[in-house]
Write a protein that holds these residues in place. Structure first.
Motif, PDB file in Angstrom:
ATOM      1  N   THR A  51      49.968  49.164 -17.417  1.00 56.50           N
ATOM      2  CA  THR A  51      51.016  49.750 -16.403  1.00 56.50           C
ATOM      3  C   THR A  51      52.238  49.852 -16.799  1.00 56.50           C
ATOM      4  OG1 THR A  51      49.646  49.021 -14.647  1.00 56.50           O
ATOM      5  CG2 THR A  51      51.956  49.437 -14.045  1.00 56.50           C
ATOM      6  N   ILE A  52      52.903  48.768 -17.052  1.00 55.08           N
ATOM      7  CA  ILE A  52      54.604  48.605 -17.342  1.00 55.08           C
ATOM      8  C   ILE A  52      54.882  49.231 -18.697  1.00 55.08           C
ATOM      9  CG2 ILE A  52      56.028  46.927 -18.295  1.00 55.08           C
ATOM     10  CD1 ILE A  52      54.748  44.759 -16.812  1.00 55.08           C
ATOM     11  N   SER A  53      54.196  49.584 -19.566  1.00 54.17           N
ATOM     12  CA  SER A  53      54.566  50.474 -20.736  1.00 54.17           C
ATOM     13  C   SER A  53      54.242  51.978 -20.348  1.00 54.17           C
ATOM     14  CB  SER A  53      53.675  50.061 -21.826  1.00 54.17           C
ATOM     15  OG  SER A  53      52.262  50.360 -21.462  1.00 54.17           O
ATOM     16  N   ILE A  54      53.456  52.281 -19.572  1.00 56.09           N
ATOM     17  CA  ILE A  54      53.330  53.690 -19.147  1.00 56.09           C
ATOM     18  C   ILE A  54      54.235  54.073 -18.102  1.00 56.09           C
ATOM     19  CG2 ILE A  54      51.917  55.410 -17.746  1.00 56.09           C
ATOM     20  CD1 ILE A  54      49.320  53.891 -18.838  1.00 56.09           C
ATOM     21  N   ALA A  55      54.676  52.961 -17.158  1.00 57.19           N
ATOM     22  CA  ALA A  55      55.721  53.279 -16.329  1.00 57.19           C
ATOM     23  C   ALA A  55      57.167  53.425 -17.160  1.00 57.19           C
ATOM     24  CB  ALA A  55      56.087  52.174 -15.309  1.00 57.19           C
ATOM     25  N   LEU A  57      57.588  54.588 -19.973  1.00 62.60           N
ATOM     26  CA  LEU A  57      57.320  56.037 -20.615  1.00 62.60           C
ATOM     27  C   LEU A  57      57.881  57.186 -19.834  1.00 62.60           C
ATOM     28  CD1 LEU A  57      54.101  55.690 -22.956  1.00 62.60           C
ATOM     29  CD2 LEU A  57      56.536  55.756 -23.796  1.00 62.60           C
ATOM     30  N   PHE A  58      57.619  56.913 -18.695  1.00 63.95           N
ATOM     31  CA  PHE A  58      58.081  57.937 -17.749  1.00 63.95           C
ATOM     32  C   PHE A  58      59.198  57.710 -17.152  1.00 63.95           C
ATOM     33  CE2 PHE A  58      53.325  58.835 -18.277  1.00 63.95           C
ATOM     34  CZ  PHE A  58      53.355  60.144 -18.175  1.00 63.95           C
ATOM     35  N   GLY A  59      60.076  56.733 -17.414  1.00 60.55           N
ATOM     36  CA  GLY A  59      61.437  56.804 -17.326  1.00 60.55           C
ATOM     37  C   GLY A  59      61.670  56.032 -16.020  1.00 60.55           C
ATOM     38  N   ALA A  60      60.738  55.251 -15.395  1.00 61.74           N
ATOM     39  CA  ALA A  60      60.815  54.381 -14.377  1.00 61.74           C
ATOM     40  C   ALA A  60      61.519  52.861 -14.677  1.00 61.74           C
ATOM     41  CB  ALA A  60      59.562  54.084 -13.706  1.00 61.74           C
ATOM     42  N   LYS A  61      62.238  52.526 -13.961  1.00 59.04           N
ATOM     43  CA  LYS A  61      62.575  51.010 -14.078  1.00 59.04           C
ATOM     44  C   LYS A  61      61.642  50.017 -13.617  1.00 59.04           C
ATOM     45  CE  LYS A  61      66.609  48.228 -12.427  1.00 59.04           C
ATOM     46  NZ  LYS A  61      67.926  47.952 -11.613  1.00 59.04           N
ATOM     47  N   VAL A  62      61.233  49.300 -14.504  1.00 61.30           N
ATOM     48  CA  VAL A  62      60.323  48.341 -14.279  1.00 61.30           C
ATOM     49  C   VAL A  62      60.810  46.958 -14.077  1.00 61.30           C
ATOM     50  CG1 VAL A  62      58.003  47.240 -15.116  1.00 61.30           C
ATOM     51  CG2 VAL A  62      58.599  49.483 -15.703  1.00 61.30           C
ATOM     52  N   ILE A  63      60.515  46.156 -12.745  1.00 64.86           N
ATOM     53  CA  ILE A  63      61.035  44.968 -12.313  1.00 64.86           C
ATOM     54  C   ILE A  63      59.906  44.029 -12.196  1.00 64.86           C
ATOM     55  CG2 ILE A  63      62.174  43.595 -10.675  1.00 64.86           C
ATOM     56  CD1 ILE A  63      63.534  45.972 -10.027  1.00 64.86           C
ATOM     57  N   PRO A  64      59.763  42.884 -12.979  1.00 63.49           N
ATOM     58  CA  PRO A  64      58.665  41.874 -12.811  1.00 63.49           C
ATOM     59  C   PRO A  64      59.003  41.188 -11.306  1.00 63.49           C
ATOM     60  CG  PRO A  64      60.430  41.053 -14.111  1.00 63.49           C
ATOM     61  CD  PRO A  64      60.708  42.593 -13.946  1.00 63.49           C
ATOM     62  N   SER A  65      57.851  40.799 -10.714  1.00 64.32           N
ATOM     63  CA  SER A  65      57.604  40.267  -9.239  1.00 64.32           C
ATOM     64  C   SER A  65      56.374  39.106  -9.380  1.00 64.32           C
ATOM     65  CB  SER A  65      57.562  41.222  -8.180  1.00 64.32           C
ATOM     66  OG  SER A  65      57.599  40.576  -7.041  1.00 64.32           O
ATOM     67  N   LYS A  66      56.765  38.254  -8.436  1.00 67.77           N
ATOM     68  CA  LYS A  66      55.246  37.615  -8.130  1.00 67.77           C
ATOM     69  C   LYS A  66      54.432  38.822  -7.202  1.00 67.77           C
ATOM     70  CE  LYS A  66      57.054  32.985  -7.787  1.00 67.77           C
ATOM     71  NZ  LYS A  66      57.441  31.852  -6.766  1.00 67.77           N
ATOM     72  N   LYS A  67      53.094  38.587  -7.187  1.00 73.90           N
ATOM     73  CA  LYS A  67      52.208  39.342  -6.595  1.00 73.90           C
ATOM     74  C   LYS A  67      52.508  39.213  -5.227  1.00 73.90           C
ATOM     75  CE  LYS A  67      47.284  40.140  -6.173  1.00 73.90           C
ATOM     76  NZ  LYS A  67      45.879  39.685  -6.342  1.00 73.90           N
ATOM     77  N   GLY A  68      52.286  40.480  -4.576  1.00 73.21           N
ATOM     78  CA  GLY A  68      52.423  40.502  -3.039  1.00 73.21           C
ATOM     79  C   GLY A  68      53.130  41.734  -2.712  1.00 73.21           C
ATOM     80  N   ARG A  69      52.492  42.529  -2.043  1.00 68.62           N
ATOM     81  CA  ARG A  69      53.231  43.886  -1.905  1.00 68.62           C
ATOM     82  C   ARG A  69      54.511  43.772  -1.022  1.00 68.62           C
ATOM     83  NH1 ARG A  69      49.175  48.714  -0.945  1.00 68.62           N
ATOM     84  NH2 ARG A  69      49.086  48.024   1.228  1.00 68.62           N
ATOM     85  N   ALA A  70      54.489  43.110  -0.027  1.00 66.68           N
ATOM     86  CA  ALA A  70      55.890  43.012   0.637  1.00 66.68           C
ATOM     87  C   ALA A  70      56.958  42.464  -0.108  1.00 66.68           C
ATOM     88  CB  ALA A  70      55.440  42.307   1.834  1.00 66.68           C
ATOM     89  N   ARG A  71      56.593  41.398  -0.773  1.00 67.01           N
ATOM     90  CA  ARG A  71      57.420  40.868  -1.700  1.00 67.01           C
ATOM     91  C   ARG A  71      57.871  41.743  -2.843  1.00 67.01           C
ATOM     92  NH1 ARG A  71      54.473  36.822  -3.384  1.00 67.01           N
ATOM     93  NH2 ARG A  71      55.399  35.337  -1.942  1.00 67.01           N
ATOM     94  N   GLN A  72      56.934  42.550  -3.385  1.00 65.06           N
ATOM     95  CA  GLN A  72      57.616  43.432  -4.427  1.00 65.06           C
ATOM     96  C   GLN A  72      58.264  44.401  -3.882  1.00 65.06           C
ATOM     97  OE1 GLN A  72      52.964  43.097  -5.902  1.00 65.06           O
ATOM     98  NE2 GLN A  72      54.144  44.739  -7.101  1.00 65.06           N
TER      99      GLN A  72
END
Length: 234
Positions: A51-55, A57-72
């Protein structure tokens, strides 16, 4: 970017989405004007696939986070520069010119809103539930419809409640309905029915309905998640 047009930051929470994230990001580029999108932020909850590498490649900024959609999503908002935040699920496809449609609604005085929704299936029951997304009522709202909100309103309302491991979108939107005029745009996002295909559409729809009912009757985030884990995840 057009003069006086606010900029948009797109925020996508992701977790092991290598099969879809590239398609979603490519589609965003194909359905936007490329003049108002300041950035696309993928907030990763600990993916173990590509996921991270593909994102990236398409120019997205990737930010690491703890799991949890609200937190993310909250973390994405904290790192966003746009005047408008647009929250999008990793399996939801935007309509044509979605950015301009959002900006037009902002110019009309709306501070938050969503699109109508369709599922990528011909199942008549799911199509009926998707049809209900045109109704401007909290009972017909959900994260699959995406969400746009002015950044200052997001921070004023303190964003997503991280106590909710599910239902975080709906809980937040219910608060927005009480504080501002919410716009349902007539165009449609297309969202994946993969959970319904995996678990059975009748089972999933019934238990999501029960979660809505439990929330209406006053159930808190822990009770909702326990029910979800027992009835849908298992």
């Amino acid at each position: 970017m057009k003069p006086n047009n606010p900029s948009i930051s797109i925020i996508i929470p992701v977790l092991n989405e290598e099969k879809l994230i590239g398609k979603i990001l490519k589609h965003i580029g194909q359905t936007s004007s490329k003049t108002s999108i300041m950035e696309v932020i993928c907030v990763d909850g600990g993916s173990r696939d590509k996921t991270i590498s593909i994102a990236g490649l398409f120019g997205a900024k990737v930010i690491p986070s703890k799991k949890g959609r609200a937190r993310q999503m909250n973390l994405g908002a904290q790192n966003a520069s746009g005047e408008v935040l647009y929250f999008l699920h990793a399996d939801t496809f935007t309509p044509n010119n979605f950015d301009q449609l959002i900006l037009d609604a902002i110019k009309e005085g709306y501070e938050s809103g969503c699109f109508r929704m369709r599922f990528d299936t011909k199942n008549p029951i799911l199509r009926l539930f998707a049809w209900l997304s045109r109704i401007n009522h909290t009972l017909c709202r959900g994260g699959d419809q995406s969400l746009f909100i002015k950044r200052n309103l997001f921070h004023k309302t303190k964003g997503f409640n991280e106590d909710y491991l599910i239902y975080e979108d709906t809980e937040f939107i219910q608060r927005l309905y009480k504080q501002t005029k919410f716009k349902v745009l007539p165009n449609h996002v297309i969202t994946s029915a993969r959970k319904y295909r995996e678990k059975g559409w009748l089972k999933v729809q019934f238990h999501f309905g029960m979660i809505h009912l439990k929330n209406y009757l006053g159930a808190g985030p822990d009770e909702l998640y326990r029910y979800y884990s027992k009835k849908i995840l298992n």
